[in-house]
Design a protein around this motif. Structure first.
Motif, short mmCIF file in Angstrom:
data_model
loop_
_atom_site.label_atom_id
_atom_site.label_comp_id
_atom_site.label_asym_id
_atom_site.label_seq_id
_atom_site.Cartn_x
_atom_site.Cartn_y
_atom_site.Cartn_z
N GLY A 40 0.89 -1.05 0.32
CA GLY A 40 0.23 -0.23 -0.05
C GLY A 40 0.49 1.43 0.17
O GLY A 40 0.72 2.40 -0.56
N LEU A 79 -5.44 0.45 -2.35
CA LEU A 79 -5.39 1.79 -0.49
C LEU A 79 -6.07 0.89 -0.07
O LEU A 79 -6.25 1.21 1.62
CB LEU A 79 -5.56 2.43 -0.90
N ALA A 80 -6.96 0.35 -0.26
CA ALA A 80 -8.67 0.13 0.16
C ALA A 80 -8.71 -1.07 1.06
O ALA A 80 -8.83 -1.45 2.52
CB ALA A 80 -9.60 -0.06 -1.05
N LEU A 81 -7.88 -1.96 0.09
CA LEU A 81 -7.03 -3.35 0.38
C LEU A 81 -6.69 -3.52 1.25
O LEU A 81 -6.89 -4.13 2.79
CB LEU A 81 -6.53 -3.95 -0.63
N THR A 82 -5.76 -2.06 2.20
CA THR A 82 -4.24 -1.52 2.77
C THR A 82 -5.78 -1.23 4.12
O THR A 82 -5.06 -1.95 5.33
CB THR A 82 -3.28 -0.95 2.77
N ILE A 83 -6.41 -0.75 3.73
CA ILE A 83 -7.35 0.34 4.91
C ILE A 83 -8.11 -1.46 5.16
O ILE A 83 -8.42 -1.16 6.75
CB ILE A 83 -7.81 0.76 4.25
N ILE A 84 -8.94 -2.23 4.63
CA ILE A 84 -9.30 -3.08 4.66
C ILE A 84 -8.38 -4.01 6.00
O ILE A 84 -9.25 -4.90 7.06
CB ILE A 84 -9.85 -4.29 3.84
N PHE A 95 -6.63 2.93 -6.81
CA PHE A 95 -7.17 2.87 -5.17
C PHE A 95 -7.61 1.87 -4.90
O PHE A 95 -8.70 1.62 -2.74
CB PHE A 95 -8.58 3.62 -5.11
N ALA A 96 -7.91 0.46 -5.71
CA ALA A 96 -7.74 -0.91 -4.68
C ALA A 96 -6.94 -1.12 -3.88
O ALA A 96 -6.77 -1.95 -3.32
CB ALA A 96 -7.85 -1.38 -6.28
N ASP A 131 -4.36 -8.27 -4.36
CA ASP A 131 -3.80 -7.19 -5.13
C ASP A 131 -2.75 -7.61 -6.35
O ASP A 131 -2.82 -6.43 -6.83
CB ASP A 131 -2.02 -7.18 -3.68
#
Length: 557
Positions: free
Chosen positions: A32, A63-68, A60-61, A89
């Motif tokens: 990320g 970054l979203a995976l990192t937050i999740i 953005f996918a 990823d």
């Protein structure tokens, strides 16, 4: 096939405290943060690149995976659920590469290394196959050329090398951890066996009637059994010489110098067998002790020290000692029920509903019980007839000998002892019993002064007909409410109990009885946290100045 993950300590362990969850965070954060840095660089240098939906969606996918990944409780998922992250990823990186950013394909190093570290070779081959399919599909969509083909081959070879190297290294690390865990378990098991063997040996030694101790350098009792502690009157937890029992060459004879005691000789490695010494204990009893030393290591004196073996042979050497011990044992056993009887009588006398006749009868019982208790106290405290005769001696000499005996203990405890005995303190009485008093007071002062404290031993003359010995320390002190009780049998102050300093509560009780029996008195001044001052005052020896003082047979020169 998935490799078995290391089990967590508890299924209910929160994910943020789980090392497995932290590892997932680290891998996803690396991807990320790298993609975030690339996105910021593109935004500054070529912001038009975000106009390609494939690039924007891919960034953005990630970054979203990192937050999740930071929010999901991973301890509830198996390796199959975790594999979704590097798989998604990989697909997101493929989108970024489709957005006219071919160099982004090298981001696949992260998911490849991740999968290689925690999954089997079959899963790694599957991921590499997916990457190859995605790349080949992309080349056919954009047009296949020699240059793009070479770039694809280089990419796949590089990713394969990274994956294989990481997989081999991870497997070696896992093998090393398993080996270390196995060795740790074996060491823990061996340590447990050693501790169990040590406990069995301790129980065996404590079951013996003879005293055994391993004496190290400086007189330290490295190992000693219960009988040894009882014979030498050593408090629980104490491991240093001198002991509280004073050693003599003969009964009521000359005290043995501190550097010539049995323990001191054993600490120097001296070998001796069946030597008889006499001990004068804190209980005021003489004991004949047979002492011997044994080598530990096949006839060679080593750093392990010597075994000191002691046996109480008083009964065979002095038949009257057995009768005396029996008398004291019976007297001691009578004390407990008599104390209970008198206690209940006191409770009954406090009642207001007693008839006068009943109260008179209880008074008679109380007086009789008090008289019996006095007789028992005398039986416990009064020495034998051979010890009743008083002798002339210098109390200052007795104090100097006591301080000399306790000097090693004071040095070990880091306590400074200040001696001010400038003039004779001549008295007539039982020198051995008064030596016991001085030993008790000096030993207590050193014990309670603690490390860095000071102890003062000072002679004084309160009046023309009295001499005294004042022993003070800078220790924990005694609370005002405890001062009236310090001479009670087995009484210990709350401060002494809280400090963890070992003790029985008998020393001051016995010392007070001895001083009273010698016609003297004891005075105490103390303040919590400031220290304690105990003064022994005895009748001075009255004689003509022309008379020459003749030392008693046990007095130190």
């Amino acid at each position: 096939m998935l490799k078995k993950p290391r089990a967590t300590s508890s299924p209910a362990l929160r994910y943020f405290g789980d090392s497995r969850s932290r590892s997932i965070w680290q891998w996803q954060l690396m991807i990320g943060i790298t993609v975030l840095a690339i996105g910021l660089g593109v935004a500054l240098l070529t912001p038009a690149r975000f106009g390609d939906w494939r690039f924007s969606v891919g960034v953005f996918a990630i970054l979203a995976l990192t937050i999740i990944a930071l929010a999901v409780p991973w301890h509830r998922f198996g390796n199959g659920g975790v594999f979704v992250l590097p798989l998604l990823d990989t697909l997101a990186i493929a989108l970024i590469a489709l957005g006219d950013t071919a160099a982004a394909t090298f981001l696949w190093v992260f998911p490849v290394a991740w999968v290689a570290s925690y999954y089997s070779v079959g899963i790694l081959v599957g991921l590499m196959s997916l990457i190859a399919i995605l790349r080949i599909t992309n080349l056919f969509l954009l047009g296949l050329t020699v240059e793009t083909t070479i770039n694809m081959v280089i990419l796949l070879i590089t990713l394969s090398f990274v994956g294989v190297s990481t997989s081999v290294g991870a497997e070696r690390n896992r093998s090393s951890r398993r080996l270390l865990r196995g060795q740790s378990d074996r060491l823990a098991h061996a340590l447990q066996r050693v501790n169990e063997q040590k406990a069995r040996t301790r129980r065996l030694l404590d079951s013996l009637d003879i005293g055994i101790a391993r004496v190290g350098a400086g007189g330290v009792l490295e190992v000693s059994n219960r009988a040894f502690h009882a014979i030498f009157d050593i408090e629980l937890g104490a491991h240093s010489h001198p002991t509280r029992a004073v050693e003599y060459r003969t009964r009521r004879g000359e005290p043995v110098p501190n550097n010539e005691t049995s323990i001191a000789r054993a600490s120097r490695g001296e070998l001796f067998a069946d030597e008889i010494v006499w001990l004068f204990g804190i209980d005021g009893q003489w004991r004949a002790i047979k002492t011997s030393t044994k080598q530990i290591d096949h006839g060679t004196v080593t750093d392990d020290g010597l075994l000191l073996i002691v046996e109480d042979v008083t009964a065979s050497i002095d038949p009257q000692a057995g009768q005396e011990a029996t008398r004291r044992s019976i007297s001691h056993e009578l004390r407990n029920p008599l104390t209970a009887i008198l206690g209940h009588i006191d409770l009954l006398l406090e009642r207001d509903d007693l008839l006068p006749s009943v109260r008179d009868q209880l008074d008679v019982v109380e007086h009789a019980g008090t008289r019996m208790q006095t007789l028992i106290d005398q039986a416990l405290a009064t020495p034998g007839k051979r010890e009743e005769a008083g002798v002339e001696f210098d109390l200052a000499d007795v104090a100097r000998a006591s301080v000399e005996a306790f000097s090693p203990a004071a040095d070990t405890a880091g306590v400074t002892v200040d001696v001010r005995l400038d003039e004779p303190l001549c008295v007539c009485g039982d020198a051995f019993r008064l030596r016991q008093v001085v030993d008790n007071l000096v030993g207590n002062a050193i014990k309670y002064a603690q490390r860095g404290g000071r102890v003062s031993v000072q002679g004084l003359r309160p009046t023309d007909h009295e001499v005294g010995l004042r022993i003070s320390d800078t220790g924990i002190g005694i609370a005002a409410e405890d001062l009236p009780r310090i001479f009670e049998r087995e009484f210990r102050t709350q401060a002494a109990r809280d400090s963890g300093i070992p003790g029985t509560g008998l020393g001051l009780h016995i010392s007070h009885n001895i001083v009273i029996a010698q016609g003297g008195r004891m005075e105490v001044v103390s303040e919590p946290g400031q220290g304690t001052e105990l003064t022994v005052i005895l009748p001075a020896l009255q004689r003509n100045p022309s008379e020459e003082h003749v030392p008693f047979e046990g007095e130190r020169a």
